[in-house]
Scaffold this motif. Structure first.
Motif, PDB file in Angstrom:
ATOM      1  N   ARG A 131       0.841  -1.201   0.000  1.00  0.00           N
ATOM      2  CA  ARG A 131       0.000   0.000   0.000  1.00  0.00           C
ATOM      3  C   ARG A 131       0.874   1.247   0.000  1.00  0.00           C
ATOM      4  NH1 ARG A 131      -4.305   1.492   4.765  1.00  0.00           N
ATOM      5  NH2 ARG A 131      -4.017   3.722   4.561  1.00  0.00           N
ATOM      6  N   ILE A 132       0.536   2.193  -0.907  1.00  0.00           N
ATOM      7  CA  ILE A 132       1.304   3.442  -0.933  1.00  0.00           C
ATOM      8  C   ILE A 132       0.437   4.689  -0.785  1.00  0.00           C
ATOM      9  CG2 ILE A 132       3.259   2.483  -2.196  1.00  0.00           C
ATOM     10  CD1 ILE A 132       2.140   3.929  -4.723  1.00  0.00           C
ATOM     11  N   ALA A 133      -0.889   4.570  -1.009  1.00  0.00           N
ATOM     12  CA  ALA A 133      -1.744   5.755  -0.897  1.00  0.00           C
ATOM     13  C   ALA A 133      -3.199   5.333  -0.739  1.00  0.00           C
ATOM     14  CB  ALA A 133      -1.597   6.641  -2.130  1.00  0.00           C
ATOM     15  N   VAL A 134      -3.993   6.267  -0.228  1.00  0.00           N
ATOM     16  CA  VAL A 134      -5.444   6.090  -0.110  1.00  0.00           C
ATOM     17  C   VAL A 134      -6.101   7.097  -1.035  1.00  0.00           C
ATOM     18  CG1 VAL A 134      -7.432   6.237   1.434  1.00  0.00           C
ATOM     19  CG2 VAL A 134      -5.256   5.351   2.290  1.00  0.00           C
ATOM     20  N   ARG A 135      -7.129   6.650  -1.758  1.00  0.00           N
ATOM     21  CA  ARG A 135      -7.948   7.540  -2.582  1.00  0.00           C
ATOM     22  C   ARG A 135      -9.330   7.574  -1.946  1.00  0.00           C
ATOM     23  NH1 ARG A 135      -6.044   6.399  -8.779  1.00  0.00           N
ATOM     24  NH2 ARG A 135      -4.053   7.434  -8.503  1.00  0.00           N
ATOM     25  N   ARG A 136      -9.589   8.654  -1.246  1.00  0.00           N
ATOM     26  CA  ARG A 136     -10.855   8.806  -0.513  1.00  0.00           C
ATOM     27  C   ARG A 136     -12.048   8.821  -1.475  1.00  0.00           C
ATOM     28  NH1 ARG A 136      -9.187   7.174   4.111  1.00  0.00           N
ATOM     29  NH2 ARG A 136      -7.499   8.401   4.970  1.00  0.00           N
ATOM     30  N   LYS A 137     -13.057   8.028  -1.141  1.00  0.00           N
ATOM     31  CA  LYS A 137     -14.319   7.984  -1.884  1.00  0.00           C
ATOM     32  C   LYS A 137     -14.107   7.746  -3.384  1.00  0.00           C
ATOM     33  CE  LYS A 137     -16.547  10.791   1.564  1.00  0.00           C
ATOM     34  NZ  LYS A 137     -17.286  11.977   1.897  1.00  0.00           N
ATOM     35  N   TYR A 138     -13.141   6.918  -3.716  1.00  0.00           N
ATOM     36  CA  TYR A 138     -12.772   6.641  -5.106  1.00  0.00           C
ATOM     37  C   TYR A 138     -13.786   5.726  -5.792  1.00  0.00           C
ATOM     38  CZ  TYR A 138      -9.658   5.209  -8.967  1.00  0.00           C
ATOM     39  OH  TYR A 138      -9.104   4.962 -10.191  1.00  0.00           O
ATOM     40  N   TYR A 139     -14.396   4.823  -5.026  1.00  0.00           N
ATOM     41  CA  TYR A 139     -15.333   3.841  -5.577  1.00  0.00           C
ATOM     42  C   TYR A 139     -16.759   4.212  -5.233  1.00  0.00           C
ATOM     43  CZ  TYR A 139     -11.460   0.771  -6.799  1.00  0.00           C
ATOM     44  OH  TYR A 139     -10.331   0.253  -7.365  1.00  0.00           O
ATOM     45  N   GLY A 140     -17.699   3.561  -5.933  1.00  0.00           N
ATOM     46  CA  GLY A 140     -19.117   3.773  -5.699  1.00  0.00           C
ATOM     47  C   GLY A 140     -19.474   3.622  -4.228  1.00  0.00           C
ATOM     48  N   GLY A 141     -20.498   4.341  -3.800  1.00  0.00           N
ATOM     49  CA  GLY A 141     -20.945   4.271  -2.414  1.00  0.00           C
ATOM     50  C   GLY A 141     -20.012   4.982  -1.456  1.00  0.00           C
ATOM     51  N   GLY A 142     -19.111   5.820  -1.992  1.00  0.00           N
ATOM     52  CA  GLY A 142     -18.195   6.560  -1.138  1.00  0.00           C
ATOM     53  C   GLY A 142     -17.085   5.731  -0.518  1.00  0.00           C
ATOM     54  N   ARG A 143     -16.850   4.543  -1.082  1.00  0.00           N
ATOM     55  CA  ARG A 143     -15.804   3.671  -0.525  1.00  0.00           C
ATOM     56  C   ARG A 143     -14.422   4.118  -0.979  1.00  0.00           C
ATOM     57  NH1 ARG A 143     -18.331  -1.770  -2.572  1.00  0.00           N
ATOM     58  NH2 ARG A 143     -18.543  -0.357  -4.312  1.00  0.00           N
ATOM     59  N   ASP A 144     -13.474   4.020  -0.067  1.00  0.00           N
ATOM     60  CA  ASP A 144     -12.097   4.400  -0.359  1.00  0.00           C
ATOM     61  C   ASP A 144     -11.423   3.362  -1.244  1.00  0.00           C
ATOM     62  OD1 ASP A 144     -12.419   6.591   1.278  1.00  0.00           O
ATOM     63  OD2 ASP A 144     -11.312   5.733   2.972  1.00  0.00           O
ATOM     64  N   GLY A 145     -10.441   3.840  -1.992  1.00  0.00           N
ATOM     65  CA  GLY A 145      -9.578   2.972  -2.766  1.00  0.00           C
ATOM     66  C   GLY A 145      -8.164   3.046  -2.223  1.00  0.00           C
ATOM     67  N   LEU A 146      -7.415   2.011  -2.443  1.00  0.00           N
ATOM     68  CA  LEU A 146      -5.995   1.990  -2.077  1.00  0.00           C
ATOM     69  C   LEU A 146      -5.166   1.879  -3.346  1.00  0.00           C
ATOM     70  CD1 LEU A 146      -6.056  -0.541   0.902  1.00  0.00           C
ATOM     71  CD2 LEU A 146      -6.119   1.967   1.011  1.00  0.00           C
ATOM     72  N   VAL A 147      -4.055   2.586  -3.372  1.00  0.00           N
ATOM     73  CA  VAL A 147      -3.086   2.445  -4.453  1.00  0.00           C
ATOM     74  C   VAL A 147      -2.000   1.504  -3.936  1.00  0.00           C
ATOM     75  CG1 VAL A 147      -1.454   3.624  -5.975  1.00  0.00           C
ATOM     76  CG2 VAL A 147      -3.570   4.784  -5.272  1.00  0.00           C
ATOM     77  N   LEU A 148      -1.721   0.477  -4.712  1.00  0.00           N
ATOM     78  CA  LEU A 148      -0.702  -0.502  -4.355  1.00  0.00           C
ATOM     79  C   LEU A 148       0.415  -0.476  -5.390  1.00  0.00           C
ATOM     80  CD1 LEU A 148      -2.944  -3.595  -3.433  1.00  0.00           C
ATOM     81  CD2 LEU A 148      -2.302  -1.654  -1.991  1.00  0.00           C
ATOM     82  N   ARG A 149       1.622  -0.843  -4.934  1.00  0.00           N
ATOM     83  CA  ARG A 149       2.792  -0.848  -5.817  1.00  0.00           C
ATOM     84  C   ARG A 149       3.603  -2.114  -5.600  1.00  0.00           C
ATOM     85  NH1 ARG A 149       6.358   3.972  -4.785  1.00  0.00           N
ATOM     86  NH2 ARG A 149       6.542   2.985  -2.760  1.00  0.00           N
ATOM     87  N   LYS A 150       4.179  -2.580  -6.696  1.00  0.00           N
ATOM     88  CA  LYS A 150       5.169  -3.654  -6.653  1.00  0.00           C
ATOM     89  C   LYS A 150       6.373  -3.182  -7.463  1.00  0.00           C
ATOM     90  CE  LYS A 150       6.162  -8.431  -7.724  1.00  0.00           C
ATOM     91  NZ  LYS A 150       5.613  -9.758  -8.062  1.00  0.00           N
ATOM     92  N   TRP A 151       7.544  -3.146  -6.831  1.00  0.00           N
ATOM     93  CA  TRP A 151       8.765  -2.786  -7.522  1.00  0.00           C
ATOM     94  C   TRP A 151       9.196  -3.933  -8.434  1.00  0.00           C
ATOM     95  CZ3 TRP A 151       9.786   2.069  -7.544  1.00  0.00           C
ATOM     96  CH2 TRP A 151       9.536   2.874  -6.430  1.00  0.00           C
ATOM     97  N   LEU A 152       9.641  -3.606  -9.631  1.00  0.00           N
ATOM     98  CA  LEU A 152      10.093  -4.624 -10.571  1.00  0.00           C
ATOM     99  C   LEU A 152      11.594  -4.590 -10.827  1.00  0.00           C
ATOM    100  CD1 LEU A 152       7.259  -4.447 -13.249  1.00  0.00           C
ATOM    101  CD2 LEU A 152       7.435  -5.948 -11.267  1.00  0.00           C
ATOM    102  N   ARG A 153      12.224  -3.459 -10.570  1.00  0.00           N
ATOM    103  CA  ARG A 153      13.666  -3.353 -10.814  1.00  0.00           C
ATOM    104  C   ARG A 153      14.408  -3.278  -9.501  1.00  0.00           C
ATOM    105  NH1 ARG A 153      15.638   1.364 -13.214  1.00  0.00           N
ATOM    106  NH2 ARG A 153      13.960   2.489 -12.244  1.00  0.00           N
TER     107      ARG A 153
END
Length: 160
Positions: A131-153
């Motif tokens: 987890r690297i960030a939260v996106r407030r009310k990003y999804y329907g119904g006012g639900r928060d989204g999370l931004v996730l990351r995976k390093w490849l290099r």
């Protein structure tokens, strides 16, 4: 597992859109028009695949390719039919996305997921996403989204 991957094409859209509506009814789901627009970017900027078992589409996934080497690749979508979840289809799809991201020399992979989607969060954690960030009310119904990351290099985390 007997699932096989192949590029997604327009003939797949009826099935893919039906699965999308079933699996993501509250998010809201992507429309056929959105999928068509995404497929219009293939192969220059996007890469979409379907997972088939005995000729039946049981999952699909898409990736926004990195514009330049070292840039992130974005997981646009990954979905598995409800009756095939937790059977390895998602891992096959995620592995294919990562392989394609690496082939295009992405430095990392990013994605968004509903903060309340515990099965998806566990799946992504097993595949090395953090987890690297939260996106407030990003999804329907006012639900928060999370931004996730995976390093490849190697060393990318120290550079970024």
């Amino acid at each position: 597992m007997t699932v096989a991957l192949r590029p997604m094409g327009e003939p797949d859209l009826d099935t893919v859109v039906s699965l999308e509506q079933e699996l993501f009814a509250g998010d809201p789901p992507w429309s056929e028009r959105q999928f068509r627009a995404e497929l219009a970017g293939v192969p220059d900027t996007r890469w979409y695949v379907v997972a088939e078992d005995a000729g039946e589409i049981v999952g699909y996934a898409g990736l926004l390719l990195p514009p330049l080497p070292g840039d992130p690749a974005d997981v646009m979508t990954i979905a598995v039919a409800a009756d095939r979840q937790r059977g390895g289809v998602g891992t096959v799809l995620m592995t294919a996305l990562e392989t394609e991201a690496r082939r295009h020399r992405a430095g990392e992979m990013l994605l968004e997921v509903r903060a309340d989607n515990d099965p998806a969060l566990a799946f992504y954690a097993r595949h090395g996403f953090e987890r690297i960030a939260v996106r407030r009310k990003y999804y329907g119904g006012g639900r928060d989204g999370l931004v996730l990351r995976k390093w490849l290099r190697a060393g990318a985390a120290a550079e970024g």
